[in-house]
Design a protein around this motif. Structure first.
Motif, PDB file in Angstrom:
ATOM      1  N   ALA A   1       0.705  -1.305   0.126  1.00  0.00           N
ATOM      2  CA  ALA A   1      -0.157   0.000   0.017  1.00  0.00           C
ATOM      3  C   ALA A   1       0.870   1.214  -0.019  1.00  0.00           C
ATOM      4  O   ALA A   1       0.540   2.283  -0.863  1.00  0.00           O
TER       5      ALA A   1
ATOM      6  N   PHE B   1      -1.203  -0.208  -8.668  1.00  0.00           N
ATOM      7  CA  PHE B   1      -2.102  -1.009  -7.870  1.00  0.00           C
ATOM      8  C   PHE B   1      -2.309  -2.204  -8.055  1.00  0.00           C
ATOM      9  O   PHE B   1      -2.365  -3.214  -7.102  1.00  0.00           O
TER      10      PHE B   1
ATOM     11  N   THR C   1      -3.252  -4.359  -4.299  1.00  0.00           N
ATOM     12  CA  THR C   1      -4.086  -3.816  -3.298  1.00  0.00           C
ATOM     13  C   THR C   1      -5.379  -3.737  -3.790  1.00  0.00           C
ATOM     14  O   THR C   1      -6.375  -3.232  -3.178  1.00  0.00           O
ATOM     15  N   LEU C   2      -5.908  -4.134  -5.114  1.00  0.00           N
ATOM     16  CA  LEU C   2      -7.245  -4.204  -5.413  1.00  0.00           C
ATOM     17  C   LEU C   2      -7.543  -5.312  -6.343  1.00  0.00           C
ATOM     18  O   LEU C   2      -6.675  -6.091  -6.751  1.00  0.00           O
TER      19      LEU C   2
ATOM     20  N   SER D   1     -12.393  -3.625  -9.200  1.00  0.00           N
ATOM     21  CA  SER D   1     -11.714  -2.582  -9.180  1.00  0.00           C
ATOM     22  C   SER D   1     -10.835  -1.997 -10.453  1.00  0.00           C
ATOM     23  O   SER D   1     -10.766  -0.739 -10.778  1.00  0.00           O
TER      24      SER D   1
ATOM     25  N   ARG E   1      -6.988   6.188  -1.554  1.00  0.00           N
ATOM     26  CA  ARG E   1      -7.986   5.761  -0.813  1.00  0.00           C
ATOM     27  C   ARG E   1      -8.918   4.738  -1.135  1.00  0.00           C
ATOM     28  O   ARG E   1      -9.511   3.953  -0.508  1.00  0.00           O
ATOM     29  N   GLN E   2      -9.094   5.014  -2.762  1.00  0.00           N
ATOM     30  CA  GLN E   2     -10.276   4.068  -3.185  1.00  0.00           C
ATOM     31  C   GLN E   2      -9.514   2.866  -3.799  1.00  0.00           C
ATOM     32  O   GLN E   2     -10.126   1.682  -3.800  1.00  0.00           O
ATOM     33  N   LEU E   3      -8.347   2.845  -4.292  1.00  0.00           N
ATOM     34  CA  LEU E   3      -7.456   1.543  -4.496  1.00  0.00           C
ATOM     35  C   LEU E   3      -6.918   0.873  -3.615  1.00  0.00           C
ATOM     36  O   LEU E   3      -5.823   0.036  -4.055  1.00  0.00           O
ATOM     37  N   GLY E   4      -6.889   1.107  -2.358  1.00  0.00           N
ATOM     38  CA  GLY E   4      -6.125   0.220  -1.300  1.00  0.00           C
ATOM     39  C   GLY E   4      -4.565   0.829  -1.159  1.00  0.00           C
ATOM     40  O   GLY E   4      -3.708   0.230  -0.705  1.00  0.00           O
TER      41      GLY E   4
ATOM     42  N   ASP F   1      -1.914   3.607   0.613  1.00  0.00           N
ATOM     43  CA  ASP F   1      -1.722   4.354   1.937  1.00  0.00           C
ATOM     44  C   ASP F   1      -2.071   5.888   1.854  1.00  0.00           C
ATOM     45  O   ASP F   1      -1.076   6.724   1.308  1.00  0.00           O
TER      46      ASP F   1
END
Length: 304
Positions: free
Chosen positions: A92, A144, A149-150, A154, A272-275, A277
């Motif tokens: 992240a 991402f 992370t997604l 997504s 924030r939306q895709l995982g 930090d």
């Protein structure tokens, strides 16, 4: 004061004014999120459309501009992935470092280009936006995905949002209107140009409102790595390439400007939306925006 400081100083004052509004929480409520939407979906696309549809972009060395800007972006994207293990940060955090190193604040870039070189600067900056925005968005979404992370849903949503990106659509529309010879007929040119004029001052104030001074307390390895690439290494490589291939003074200043810009405030939403930090992203946005008030004039003065 130098010419660079005189050109960029008023822009930085507007950003600081926005930071004051954010600190005072004035106007209250959802005023600023709604204004940001108006700028992003209407005013800034109008400015790009008017610029690209009505100016002679043949005067801009598009091929050499692409070589410098996209070549440098590809170089550092590859370098960051190669050094990911050495950074010793989680997935992240790495996606936020990646965004912090590659993304750029379009509002500051176009406003700075206009302040430095008037219409020639605006036109060159619009071409730079048309080249960079699709590529940097694809690279960041890919980061991402690669970092894990997604999920697949997504990915589809992100690619769909990319296809509807108003800046990309405005650039494509402006280029098509220019190449077709249609331009902006009748009153539409003045109307769209008037809309576009509101984008830059409001966009700069909105940049300031988005700053989070409390995030400056975070000074870990990810912050140092992203800031080093964004504010020092990337501008240095761009200057070297621009001099090597012999870019004219206006194009050289604009590619350096875009290389040395702080990261985009919209990167926080994507994190924030895709995982990603999000807190690290807030620290990078705030820190880079404030540091760029020093580093950006220094770089431009160095080559100017």
């Amino acid at each position: 004061m130098t010419g660079v400081e005189n050109a960029l100083g008023p822009l930085f004052l507007l950003i600081l004014l926005g930071a004051l509004f954010g600190w005072l929480r004035w106007p209250a409520g959802d005023f600023w999120p709604r204004l940001e939407q108006l700028i992003y979906f209407l005013l800034f696309p109008a400015m790009l459309l008017a610029t690209l549809a009505t100016t002679d972009v043949s005067q801009v060395p598009v091929g050499r501009l692409a070589l410098v800007l996209l070549g440098t972006m590809a170089l550092f994207a590859t370098l960051l992935w190669g050094l990911r293990a050495r950074l010793r940060i989680d997935a992240a955090a790495f996606t936020s470092v990646f965004q912090g190193a590659l993304r750029f604040n379009t509002y500051v870039g176009v406003a700075g280009a206009a302040a430095l070189h008037a219409d020639a600067g605006t036109t060159t900056a619009a071409v730079a936006v048309a080249l960079l925005v699709p590529v940097v968005n694809v690279l960041c979404v890919a980061s991402f995905v690669a970092a894990g992370t997604l999920g697949p849903s997504s990915v589809t949503k992100s690619l769909s949002a990319l296809a509807r990106n108003p800046l990309i659509l405005a650039c494509l529309g402006g280029i098509l209107l220019n190449l077709s010879g249609i331009g902006l007929p009748g009153w539409s040119e003045k109307a769209v140009t008037l809309l576009g004029r509101a984008a830059l001052p409001l966009g700069l104030v909105a940049v300031g409102v988005a700053l989070r001074p409390q995030a400056l307390m975070r000074l870990d390895r990810g912050v140092w790595a992203a800031n080093l690439v964004k504010l020092i290494l990337m501008p240095a490589v761009v200057v070297a390439l621009a001099l090597l291939i012999g870019l004219d003074a206006v194009s050289r200043d604009i590619v350096l400007l875009f290389a040395a810009l702080p990261t985009a405030t919209s990167a926080y939403i994507l994190a924030r939306q895709l995982g990603g930090d999000a807190e690290l992203m807030a620290a990078l946005i705030t820190g880079q925006t404030l540091l760029a008030m020093i580093t950006l004039p220094l770089w431009l003065s160095l080559v100017g």
